[in-house]
Design a protein around this motif. Sequence first.
Motif, PDB file in Angstrom:
ATOM      1  N   VAL A  75     -18.749   1.397   1.034  1.00 22.54           N
ATOM      2  CA  VAL A  75     -19.665   0.260   1.145  1.00 22.54           C
ATOM      3  C   VAL A  75     -19.592  -0.583  -0.134  1.00 22.54           C
ATOM      4  O   VAL A  75     -19.519  -1.819  -0.080  1.00 22.54           O
ATOM      5  CB  VAL A  75     -21.106   0.731   1.403  1.00 22.54           C
ATOM      6  N   ALA A  76     -19.616   0.092  -1.289  1.00 25.53           N
ATOM      7  CA  ALA A  76     -19.549  -0.631  -2.565  1.00 25.53           C
ATOM      8  C   ALA A  76     -18.270  -1.461  -2.639  1.00 25.53           C
ATOM      9  O   ALA A  76     -18.287  -2.644  -3.013  1.00 25.53           O
ATOM     10  CB  ALA A  76     -19.614   0.346  -3.724  1.00 25.53           C
ATOM     11  N   LYS A  77     -17.154  -0.861  -2.256  1.00 26.61           N
ATOM     12  CA  LYS A  77     -15.869  -1.562  -2.298  1.00 26.61           C
ATOM     13  C   LYS A  77     -15.860  -2.759  -1.339  1.00 26.61           C
ATOM     14  O   LYS A  77     -15.344  -3.838  -1.677  1.00 26.61           O
ATOM     15  CB  LYS A  77     -14.731  -0.603  -1.946  1.00 26.61           C
ATOM     16  N   SER A  78     -16.444  -2.581  -0.152  1.00 25.48           N
ATOM     17  CA  SER A  78     -16.435  -3.663   0.837  1.00 25.48           C
ATOM     18  C   SER A  78     -17.214  -4.877   0.354  1.00 25.48           C
ATOM     19  O   SER A  78     -16.964  -6.005   0.799  1.00 25.48           O
ATOM     20  CB  SER A  78     -17.022  -3.163   2.168  1.00 25.48           C
ATOM     21  N   ILE A  79     -18.152  -4.669  -0.565  1.00 22.24           N
ATOM     22  CA  ILE A  79     -18.924  -5.784  -1.128  1.00 22.24           C
ATOM     23  C   ILE A  79     -18.239  -6.349  -2.359  1.00 22.24           C
ATOM     24  O   ILE A  79     -18.086  -7.571  -2.503  1.00 22.24           O
ATOM     25  CB  ILE A  79     -20.353  -5.326  -1.478  1.00 22.24           C
ATOM     26  N   TRP A  80     -17.813  -5.470  -3.256  1.00 22.37           N
ATOM     27  CA  TRP A  80     -17.244  -5.939  -4.526  1.00 22.37           C
ATOM     28  C   TRP A  80     -15.884  -6.611  -4.357  1.00 22.37           C
ATOM     29  O   TRP A  80     -15.536  -7.516  -5.108  1.00 22.37           O
ATOM     30  CB  TRP A  80     -17.136  -4.783  -5.512  1.00 22.37           C
ATOM     31  N   GLU A  81     -15.115  -6.156  -3.354  1.00 22.91           N
ATOM     32  CA  GLU A  81     -13.758  -6.700  -3.214  1.00 22.91           C
ATOM     33  C   GLU A  81     -13.774  -8.210  -2.949  1.00 22.91           C
ATOM     34  O   GLU A  81     -13.104  -8.965  -3.674  1.00 22.91           O
ATOM     35  CB  GLU A  81     -13.012  -5.955  -2.119  1.00 22.91           C
ATOM     36  N   PRO A  82     -14.513  -8.705  -1.965  1.00 21.70           N
ATOM     37  CA  PRO A  82     -14.522 -10.174  -1.776  1.00 21.70           C
ATOM     38  C   PRO A  82     -15.219 -10.911  -2.917  1.00 21.70           C
ATOM     39  O   PRO A  82     -14.808 -12.022  -3.283  1.00 21.70           O
ATOM     40  CB  PRO A  82     -15.270 -10.361  -0.449  1.00 21.70           C
ATOM     41  N   LEU A  83     -16.273 -10.303  -3.504  1.00 22.04           N
ATOM     42  CA  LEU A  83     -16.974 -10.962  -4.605  1.00 22.04           C
ATOM     43  C   LEU A  83     -16.110 -11.062  -5.850  1.00 22.04           C
ATOM     44  O   LEU A  83     -16.312 -11.944  -6.694  1.00 22.04           O
ATOM     45  CB  LEU A  83     -18.257 -10.206  -4.944  1.00 22.04           C
ATOM     46  N   SER A  84     -15.136 -10.156  -5.978  1.00 20.01           N
ATOM     47  CA  SER A  84     -14.312 -10.125  -7.195  1.00 20.01           C
ATOM     48  C   SER A  84     -13.419 -11.353  -7.334  1.00 20.01           C
ATOM     49  O   SER A  84     -12.782 -11.540  -8.364  1.00 20.01           O
ATOM     50  CB  SER A  84     -13.453  -8.852  -7.229  1.00 20.01           C
ATOM     51  N   ALA A  85     -13.394 -12.199  -6.314  1.00 20.88           N
ATOM     52  CA  ALA A  85     -12.627 -13.436  -6.439  1.00 20.88           C
ATOM     53  C   ALA A  85     -13.234 -14.353  -7.488  1.00 20.88           C
ATOM     54  O   ALA A  85     -12.511 -15.104  -8.160  1.00 20.88           O
ATOM     55  CB  ALA A  85     -12.572 -14.154  -5.084  1.00 20.88           C
ATOM     56  N   THR A  86     -14.569 -14.278  -7.649  1.00 18.11           N
ATOM     57  CA  THR A  86     -15.243 -15.176  -8.600  1.00 18.11           C
ATOM     58  C   THR A  86     -16.279 -14.482  -9.480  1.00 18.11           C
ATOM     59  O   THR A  86     -16.617 -14.997 -10.543  1.00 18.11           O
ATOM     60  CB  THR A  86     -15.965 -16.311  -7.845  1.00 18.11           C
ATOM     61  N   ASN A  87     -16.802 -13.341  -9.082  1.00 12.50           N
ATOM     62  CA  ASN A  87     -17.900 -12.692  -9.794  1.00 12.50           C
ATOM     63  C   ASN A  87     -17.354 -11.675 -10.803  1.00 12.50           C
ATOM     64  O   ASN A  87     -16.695 -10.698 -10.421  1.00 12.50           O
ATOM     65  CB  ASN A  87     -18.829 -12.008  -8.789  1.00 12.50           C
ATOM     66  N   THR A  88     -17.644 -11.882 -12.087  1.00 14.82           N
ATOM     67  CA  THR A  88     -17.062 -11.016 -13.126  1.00 14.82           C
ATOM     68  C   THR A  88     -17.613  -9.598 -13.076  1.00 14.82           C
ATOM     69  O   THR A  88     -16.890  -8.638 -13.356  1.00 14.82           O
ATOM     70  CB  THR A  88     -17.301 -11.617 -14.523  1.00 14.82           C
ATOM     71  N   ASP A  89     -18.898  -9.441 -12.743  1.00 14.66           N
ATOM     72  CA  ASP A  89     -19.448  -8.087 -12.624  1.00 14.66           C
ATOM     73  C   ASP A  89     -18.745  -7.320 -11.507  1.00 14.66           C
ATOM     74  O   ASP A  89     -18.462  -6.122 -11.638  1.00 14.66           O
ATOM     75  CB  ASP A  89     -20.955  -8.135 -12.352  1.00 14.66           C
ATOM     76  N   ALA A  90     -18.459  -8.011 -10.402  1.00 14.53           N
ATOM     77  CA  ALA A  90     -17.747  -7.368  -9.298  1.00 14.53           C
ATOM     78  C   ALA A  90     -16.342  -6.973  -9.730  1.00 14.53           C
ATOM     79  O   ALA A  90     -15.839  -5.901  -9.367  1.00 14.53           O
ATOM     80  CB  ALA A  90     -17.698  -8.307  -8.098  1.00 14.53           C
ATOM     81  N   MET A  91     -15.690  -7.835 -10.524  1.00 12.43           N
ATOM     82  CA  MET A  91     -14.359  -7.504 -11.045  1.00 12.43           C
ATOM     83  C   MET A  91     -14.398  -6.203 -11.838  1.00 12.43           C
ATOM     84  O   MET A  91     -13.566  -5.315 -11.661  1.00 12.43           O
ATOM     85  CB  MET A  91     -13.845  -8.628 -11.940  1.00 12.43           C
ATOM     86  N   VAL A  92     -15.381  -6.098 -12.729  1.00 13.78           N
ATOM     87  CA  VAL A  92     -15.483  -4.915 -13.599  1.00 13.78           C
ATOM     88  C   VAL A  92     -15.814  -3.673 -12.787  1.00 13.78           C
ATOM     89  O   VAL A  92     -15.225  -2.597 -12.982  1.00 13.78           O
ATOM     90  CB  VAL A  92     -16.541  -5.148 -14.700  1.00 13.78           C
ATOM     91  N   ASN A  93     -16.752  -3.794 -11.862  1.00 15.50           N
ATOM     92  CA  ASN A  93     -17.159  -2.629 -11.065  1.00 15.50           C
ATOM     93  C   ASN A  93     -16.022  -2.156 -10.171  1.00 15.50           C
ATOM     94  O   ASN A  93     -15.790  -0.939 -10.034  1.00 15.50           O
ATOM     95  CB  ASN A  93     -18.389  -2.980 -10.229  1.00 15.50           C
ATOM     96  N   LEU A  94     -15.325  -3.099  -9.551  1.00 14.12           N
ATOM     97  CA  LEU A  94     -14.190  -2.720  -8.708  1.00 14.12           C
ATOM     98  C   LEU A  94     -13.080  -2.117  -9.559  1.00 14.12           C
ATOM     99  O   LEU A  94     -12.454  -1.116  -9.176  1.00 14.12           O
ATOM    100  CB  LEU A  94     -13.683  -3.944  -7.948  1.00 14.12           C
ATOM    101  N   GLY A  95     -12.847  -2.692 -10.738  1.00 13.72           N
ATOM    102  CA  GLY A  95     -11.848  -2.139 -11.644  1.00 13.72           C
ATOM    103  C   GLY A  95     -12.176  -0.716 -12.052  1.00 13.72           C
ATOM    104  O   GLY A  95     -11.292   0.141 -12.141  1.00 13.72           O
ATOM    105  N   THR A  96     -13.461  -0.449 -12.272  1.00 12.13           N
ATOM    106  CA  THR A  96     -13.891   0.905 -12.627  1.00 12.13           C
ATOM    107  C   THR A  96     -13.591   1.884 -11.504  1.00 12.13           C
ATOM    108  O   THR A  96     -13.195   3.039 -11.755  1.00 12.13           O
ATOM    109  CB  THR A  96     -15.392   0.912 -12.944  1.00 12.13           C
ATOM    110  N   MET A  97     -13.768   1.441 -10.262  1.00 15.31           N
ATOM    111  CA  MET A  97     -13.440   2.305  -9.115  1.00 15.31           C
ATOM    112  C   MET A  97     -11.962   2.664  -9.116  1.00 15.31           C
ATOM    113  O   MET A  97     -11.589   3.809  -8.851  1.00 15.31           O
ATOM    114  CB  MET A  97     -13.818   1.609  -7.810  1.00 15.31           C
ATOM    115  N   TYR A  98     -11.115   1.677  -9.460  1.00 21.89           N
ATOM    116  CA  TYR A  98      -9.670   1.953  -9.480  1.00 21.89           C
ATOM    117  C   TYR A  98      -9.281   2.844 -10.655  1.00 21.89           C
ATOM    118  O   TYR A  98      -8.331   3.624 -10.550  1.00 21.89           O
ATOM    119  CB  TYR A  98      -8.887   0.642  -9.524  1.00 21.89           C
ATOM    120  N   VAL A  99      -9.998   2.756 -11.765  1.00 24.16           N
ATOM    121  CA  VAL A  99      -9.732   3.654 -12.892  1.00 24.16           C
ATOM    122  C   VAL A  99     -10.067   5.089 -12.520  1.00 24.16           C
ATOM    123  O   VAL A  99      -9.318   6.035 -12.813  1.00 24.16           O
ATOM    124  CB  VAL A  99     -10.544   3.218 -14.132  1.00 24.16           C
TER     125      VAL A  99
END
Length: 296
Positions: A75-99
Motif C-alpha cells: 500500500v505504501a509503495k502504491s502511494i509513494w511511487e506516483p507521488l515520487s514524480a514530484t514529492n521529495t518526501d515520497a522520493m526519500v521514503n520510496l528510496g528507503t524501501m529500495y535500500v
Amino acid sequence: MEDLRTHYHYFSNEEGDGYEIYSCDFPELKGYGDTYDEAMSDLRRNLKHREEKSMEAQPLMETAIAAYDKKDYMVAKSIWEPLSATNTDAMVNLGTMYVKGFGVERNISIAFSLFERAAAYGHETASFYMGGMYENGIGVTADKAEAIRYYTTAAEANMPTAQLKLGILLRDEDVLNSMRWMIRAAHSGEAQAHSLLTYVSNMSEATDINVAFRMMDESSQRAKVEMVIAENLAPTLASDGGGVELVNYIGGDTPEIWLRYLGACSGCHLGPTSTAGMILEQFEKVIDKKIVIYLW
C-alpha cells in the motif's frame, strides 16, 4: 514568493524573442513570456500549482506512512511511487524501501536515483543519505568531496548527525570548519559529538571580569591567548609528547577559545579535572573565569 531566487536568460529564435526564468529552488520549473514580467508571472503560477499539488498529497503521504508502519509495504509503495514524480518526501521514503528491500526487491541503484533527485531540491534527509553513499561507496564510487558537499546541505539544515559527519571528515583538511561543525553538533545534542568534544568553563563561578583584557582589540586578545599556549601550555604538554594549537578565538563578553589536541594529546577527550582543567586554569590566570574552551 517575494524572495524568490531565480535565474533567467533572454532568447531569440525563429518564433520570436522572449524570456525564460527558472527557480533556483526548483530548477525544473520554468516561466516563459515575451517580457521579463510575463515570464515571472508564468513561473509564479507554476510554483503555486506545485504548492497546491504538494498540499493535495499530504493526506496520501499520511496514509502511506501509516501503512508502512503497519508493514503494509505494498500500500505504501502504491502511494509513494506516483507521488515520487514530484514529492521529495515520497522520493526519500520510496528510496528507503529500495535500500531495505521492504515490499520491493532491494535495489541500491533505484534508491540512489531517488535520493539524488530529492537532494537536488535541497531535501536534507536525502542529502544526508547521499553523503553516506558517497562516503562509503554505496551504489557509487566513493568520493569524499561529494560526501562533504551533500553532508553540508543537511548540516546547514540543522541536522546534527550531518554536522558530526562534517566535523570528522574535515578534521585533517579544514580544522576550523571541522570544529565549527562539531561544536554545532554538540550544542544540538548529538551524543557522539559530546563524547569527542571537550567543553570546559567556570562561567558560573565568574565574579570579577578582566576589564583590561576586554578593552583590547580582538587581535591583541588573540595574541595573549597564543602567548599562554606558547609559554604556559606548550612546555608542560610537550613533556608528555603532546600539545595544543589555537584553531579559533572569538572575543566578546564571554570569549571562546577553540583548541586542537596535538601529538600524544590527540584523541584525548578528558574531563575538567585533568589536562582540560589544567588548560582552563592557565587561561583563567591571564583572562578570567568568564571564558569557554573547546578542545578536540
